[in-house]
Design a protein around this motif. Structure first.
Motif, PDB file in Angstrom:
ATOM      1  N   ALA A   1       0.834  -1.204   0.000  1.00 41.24           N
ATOM      2  CA  ALA A   1       0.000   0.000   0.000  1.00 41.24           C
ATOM      3  C   ALA A   1       0.871   1.257   0.000  1.00 41.24           C
ATOM      4  N   LEU A   2       1.906   1.258   0.814  1.00 41.62           N
ATOM      5  CA  LEU A   2       2.808   2.412   0.867  1.00 41.62           C
ATOM      6  C   LEU A   2       3.547   2.610  -0.453  1.00 41.62           C
ATOM      7  N   VAL A   3       4.006   1.534  -1.045  1.00 41.96           N
ATOM      8  CA  VAL A   3       4.717   1.628  -2.323  1.00 41.96           C
ATOM      9  C   VAL A   3       3.773   2.135  -3.416  1.00 41.96           C
ATOM     10  N   GLY A   4       2.554   1.617  -3.443  1.00 46.64           N
ATOM     11  CA  GLY A   4       1.591   2.060  -4.455  1.00 46.64           C
ATOM     12  C   GLY A   4       1.290   3.543  -4.353  1.00 46.64           C
ATOM     13  N   ILE A   5       1.118   4.037  -3.145  1.00 47.01           N
ATOM     14  CA  ILE A   5       0.831   5.459  -2.955  1.00 47.01           C
ATOM     15  C   ILE A   5       2.078   6.292  -3.284  1.00 47.01           C
ATOM     16  N   ALA A   6       3.259   5.780  -2.958  1.00 42.31           N
ATOM     17  CA  ALA A   6       4.503   6.493  -3.306  1.00 42.31           C
ATOM     18  C   ALA A   6       4.663   6.597  -4.823  1.00 42.31           C
ATOM     19  N   VAL A   7       4.336   5.526  -5.536  1.00 47.42           N
ATOM     20  CA  VAL A   7       4.392   5.556  -7.001  1.00 47.42           C
ATOM     21  C   VAL A   7       3.449   6.632  -7.534  1.00 47.42           C
ATOM     22  N   LYS A   8       2.247   6.685  -6.996  1.00 46.76           N
ATOM     23  CA  LYS A   8       1.282   7.712  -7.433  1.00 46.76           C
ATOM     24  C   LYS A   8       1.840   9.113  -7.161  1.00 46.76           C
ATOM     25  N   PHE A   9       2.302   9.341  -5.948  1.00 41.82           N
ATOM     26  CA  PHE A   9       2.794  10.659  -5.554  1.00 41.82           C
ATOM     27  C   PHE A   9       3.986  11.092  -6.405  1.00 41.82           C
ATOM     28  N   LEU A  10       4.968  10.219  -6.562  1.00 38.19           N
ATOM     29  CA  LEU A  10       6.180  10.575  -7.310  1.00 38.19           C
ATOM     30  C   LEU A  10       5.894  10.774  -8.795  1.00 38.19           C
ATOM     31  N   THR A  11       4.999   9.972  -9.350  1.00 39.19           N
ATOM     32  CA  THR A  11       4.663  10.121 -10.764  1.00 39.19           C
ATOM     33  C   THR A  11       3.919  11.435 -11.011  1.00 39.19           C
ATOM     34  N   ILE A  12       2.990  11.769 -10.137  1.00 37.54           N
ATOM     35  CA  ILE A  12       2.272  13.043 -10.282  1.00 37.54           C
ATOM     36  C   ILE A  12       3.239  14.209 -10.106  1.00 37.54           C
ATOM     37  N   ALA A  13       4.164  14.094  -9.159  1.00 31.94           N
ATOM     38  CA  ALA A  13       5.167  15.152  -8.971  1.00 31.94           C
ATOM     39  C   ALA A  13       6.006  15.318 -10.230  1.00 31.94           C
TER      40      ALA A  13
ATOM     41  N   ALA B   1       0.550   6.055 -12.746  1.00 31.48           N
ATOM     42  CA  ALA B   1       0.284   6.566 -11.395  1.00 31.48           C
ATOM     43  C   ALA B   1      -1.015   5.974 -10.856  1.00 31.48           C
ATOM     44  N   ASP B   2      -2.031   5.897 -11.696  1.00 37.97           N
ATOM     45  CA  ASP B   2      -3.309   5.341 -11.261  1.00 37.97           C
ATOM     46  C   ASP B   2      -3.182   3.857 -10.930  1.00 37.97           C
ATOM     47  N   ILE B   3      -2.390   3.128 -11.692  1.00 39.66           N
ATOM     48  CA  ILE B   3      -2.176   1.705 -11.385  1.00 39.66           C
ATOM     49  C   ILE B   3      -1.491   1.569 -10.027  1.00 39.66           C
ATOM     50  N   GLY B   4      -0.504   2.418  -9.758  1.00 41.07           N
ATOM     51  CA  GLY B   4       0.142   2.401  -8.446  1.00 41.07           C
ATOM     52  C   GLY B   4      -0.845   2.675  -7.334  1.00 41.07           C
ATOM     53  N   SER B   5      -1.715   3.637  -7.556  1.00 41.47           N
ATOM     54  CA  SER B   5      -2.718   3.977  -6.552  1.00 41.47           C
ATOM     55  C   SER B   5      -3.719   2.843  -6.346  1.00 41.47           C
ATOM     56  N   VAL B   6      -4.116   2.201  -7.430  1.00 34.80           N
ATOM     57  CA  VAL B   6      -5.060   1.084  -7.317  1.00 34.80           C
ATOM     58  C   VAL B   6      -4.429  -0.070  -6.550  1.00 34.80           C
ATOM     59  N   VAL B   7      -3.202  -0.413  -6.883  1.00 24.57           N
ATOM     60  CA  VAL B   7      -2.509  -1.486  -6.166  1.00 24.57           C
ATOM     61  C   VAL B   7      -2.420  -1.138  -4.677  1.00 24.57           C
ATOM     62  N   GLY B   8      -2.055   0.112  -4.393  1.00 23.01           N
ATOM     63  CA  GLY B   8      -1.954   0.546  -3.001  1.00 23.01           C
ATOM     64  C   GLY B   8      -3.293   0.512  -2.289  1.00 23.01           C
ATOM     65  N   THR B   9      -4.335   0.971  -2.956  1.00 24.22           N
ATOM     66  CA  THR B   9      -5.662   1.019  -2.333  1.00 24.22           C
ATOM     67  C   THR B   9      -6.197  -0.382  -2.075  1.00 24.22           C
ATOM     68  N   LEU B  10      -6.082  -1.261  -3.054  1.00 28.98           N
ATOM     69  CA  LEU B  10      -6.591  -2.622  -2.860  1.00 28.98           C
ATOM     70  C   LEU B  10      -5.769  -3.396  -1.833  1.00 28.98           C
ATOM     71  N   ALA B  11      -4.460  -3.147  -1.794  1.00 29.23           N
ATOM     72  CA  ALA B  11      -3.638  -3.762  -0.748  1.00 29.23           C
ATOM     73  C   ALA B  11      -4.080  -3.261   0.629  1.00 29.23           C
ATOM     74  N   LEU B  12      -4.416  -1.989   0.716  1.00 23.39           N
ATOM     75  CA  LEU B  12      -4.903  -1.433   1.976  1.00 23.39           C
ATOM     76  C   LEU B  12      -6.229  -2.072   2.373  1.00 23.39           C
ATOM     77  N   VAL B  13      -7.124  -2.264   1.416  1.00 23.61           N
ATOM     78  CA  VAL B  13      -8.411  -2.895   1.715  1.00 23.61           C
ATOM     79  C   VAL B  13      -8.197  -4.288   2.299  1.00 23.61           C
ATOM     80  N   PHE B  14      -7.403  -5.107   1.623  1.00 22.75           N
ATOM     81  CA  PHE B  14      -7.185  -6.471   2.102  1.00 22.75           C
ATOM     82  C   PHE B  14      -6.382  -6.485   3.400  1.00 22.75           C
ATOM     83  N   GLY B  15      -5.430  -5.578   3.524  1.00 26.82           N
ATOM     84  CA  GLY B  15      -4.653  -5.496   4.761  1.00 26.82           C
ATOM     85  C   GLY B  15      -5.512  -5.095   5.944  1.00 26.82           C
ATOM     86  N   LEU B  16      -6.407  -4.140   5.746  1.00 28.08           N
ATOM     87  CA  LEU B  16      -7.315  -3.746   6.823  1.00 28.08           C
ATOM     88  C   LEU B  16      -8.282  -4.874   7.157  1.00 28.08           C
ATOM     89  N   TYR B  17      -8.740  -5.577   6.139  1.00 28.69           N
ATOM     90  CA  TYR B  17      -9.639  -6.711   6.387  1.00 28.69           C
ATOM     91  C   TYR B  17      -8.952  -7.766   7.252  1.00 28.69           C
TER      92      TYR B  17
END
Length: 147
Positions: free
Chosen positions: A18-30, A61-77
């Motif tokens: 999740a952290l890596v996915g969000i970092a990919v999104k952030f760095l790509t948008i930057a 960037a969106d793929i990174g965010s999706v991977v991060g978001t879905l990993a967060l969903v399953f991790g929280l579950y």
């Protein structure tokens, strides 16, 4: 005992993903801010980066965010015991991630003519935009019940 250790390892892996996915999104948008100075992210939707040169980077960037978001969903579950889970919050967070992927696949309309892809982009973009804060609130409210 073994099952709880493997569950903890999987949860930690999902948290890292999740952290890596969000970092990919952030760095790509930057990077897009510098690569596309013609797009003003204050006055225009960030989706305008997806049209024109370097448009593939927004999809990345969106793929990174999706991977991060879905990993967060399953991790929280996995990481939150049932009394502390908000199933509606987890669903909305997952829907947010999938909607963001679809918004990345279907480009925004630029100019005056509406297209099917642009309409899909607008619909799923709004779903993502509105699902995230509701999911965050629902998840936060229920997490207090997890010891």
């Amino acid at each position: 005992m073994m099952e709880s250790q493997s569950r903890a390892r999987l949860t930690m892996f999902l948290a890292l993903l999740a952290l890596v996915g969000i970092a990919v999104k952030f760095l790509t948008i930057a990077a897009l801010h510098f690569l596309r100075p013609d797009v003003n992210p204050v006055l225009e939707p960030i989706s305008n980066y997806g049209v024109g040169p370097y448009g593939f980077l927004l999809t990345f960037a969106d793929i990174g965010s999706v991977v991060g978001t879905l990993a967060l969903v399953f991790g929280l579950y996995l990481g939150i015991w049932p009394p502390g889970r908000s199933y509606v919050g987890l669903f909305l967070l997952g829907l947010c991630g999938v909607s963001e992927l679809l918004a990345g696949i279907f480009p925004i309309d630029v100019g005056g003519e509406a297209t099917t892809a642009g309409t899909i982009h607008n619909i799923v973009g709004n779903i993502s935009f509105f699902c995230f804060p509701i999911a965050a609130i629902l998840l936060s409210l229920r997490m207090g019940k997890d010891e």
